[in-house]
Design an enzyme around this catalytic site. Sequence first.
Site, PDB file in Angstrom:
ATOM      1  N   LYS A  51       0.797  -1.233   0.000  1.00 37.45           N
ATOM      2  CA  LYS A  51       0.000   0.000   0.000  1.00 37.45           C
ATOM      3  C   LYS A  51       0.826   1.279   0.000  1.00 37.45           C
ATOM      4  CE  LYS A  51      -4.432  -1.273   0.121  1.00 37.45           C
ATOM      5  NZ  LYS A  51      -5.445  -0.747  -0.811  1.00 37.45           N
ATOM      6  N   SER A 301       0.693  -9.956  -0.811  1.00 35.12           N
ATOM      7  CA  SER A 301       0.459  -8.513  -0.760  1.00 35.12           C
ATOM      8  C   SER A 301       0.639  -7.860   0.605  1.00 35.12           C
ATOM      9  CB  SER A 301      -0.942  -8.197  -1.296  1.00 35.12           C
ATOM     10  OG  SER A 301      -1.931  -8.910  -0.569  1.00 35.12           O
TER      11      SER A 301
END
Length: 404
Positions: A51, A301
Amino acid sequence: MTQLVTLNDVRAAAAELAGIVRRTPLEPSRDPVLDGVYLKCENLQRAGSFKIRGAYMRVSRLTEAERALGVVAASAGNHAQGVALAASTLGIRSTVFMPESAPLPKVAATKGYGAEVILGGHTVDDALESAHRFAAETGATLIHPFDHRDVVAGQGTIALEILEQLPETGTIVTSVGGGGLIAGIAAAAKQLKPDIRIIGVQAEGAAAYPHSLVAGRPVRLDKMHTIADGIKVGRPGDVPFAHVAALVDEIVTVTEEDISRALLSLLERNKLVVEPAGATAYAALLNYSVDYEAPTVAVISGGNIDPLLLMRLIEHGLGASGRFMRANLRCPDRPGALASILQLVGAYGGNIVDVYHQRSDPRLSVGEVAVDLSIETRGSEHATEIVAALRDAGYFVSVEGPSI
């Protein structure tokens, strides 16, 4: 019509992010059933997930006037940390709205990066509504977790790295929530290598994309339930949806058991601590939801997981793979009955973790007791063997979790 992010946009983002984000390693999977699969380890990224790429890209593009009013974001944790880190790096005030169910370590980490955290609502969508109101009232710029071109371009830098590290990559598999990650990866990868396959993976209980793609527009889910809080998003973003519809080859779903097994495999085989959302791409490969040819890359992720949740998921993963079970038995209430059960389990090689013995359950007959056993086994066949032995010995046995 939404203009798609270009390869030049992603390359510009890579230049902006140089020295800010980590070039994460690409490691081969060590699970023998996934030969030719590589892991893009964004769980080792700054702030624990991919992110920071999109968040920093978006925040860095703000004008001086916008920076003076601060930024606001909504997130279950990873985007929150990315925005907080990006804002503090650039000297900007940040406020982050998080669902009340947000994992405590993610809340603490977001505060640690300098953001003011406000808890409220049950989902990321609830937090996003609060963030929109805050932006309207204060003039702060909303840094959306996925629905902005700069965010998509930032996430796309992952694809640049993958194709530099492993140019022969034929398929990239990644988790999907709102869609910013897969949109950026698809935008960059498809322009660099048009024949590459891009596969998205959603949690079965929070899969907004399959219905939306059928409808031809983003459609909100009525309800969601998944342990993968990082991709628990009820409506695809407009910008990511346009990219997914145009560029992504397939969206598949995985179950909670699939995610637990994947998380356990990553921990045991690759020595990687991964959160549920971060393990979904790997889960889809482990459960054969994705047809692939080597080399294939699974994007891991994120790794921001509550240790207490990790403990529960390890147990769940062991259960899903047949290596841990809870057996509920009924037996006569007489001296030596419990010892006989324990001896039988031990004789078949089961390792008893704990025992709960009770007489007070109203469902029991007079002269009957209930015994709950937690047993470590060598796998599903071994677990089945132990249960069969107990039943053959005359005990009524039920098993919690996968059927045996």
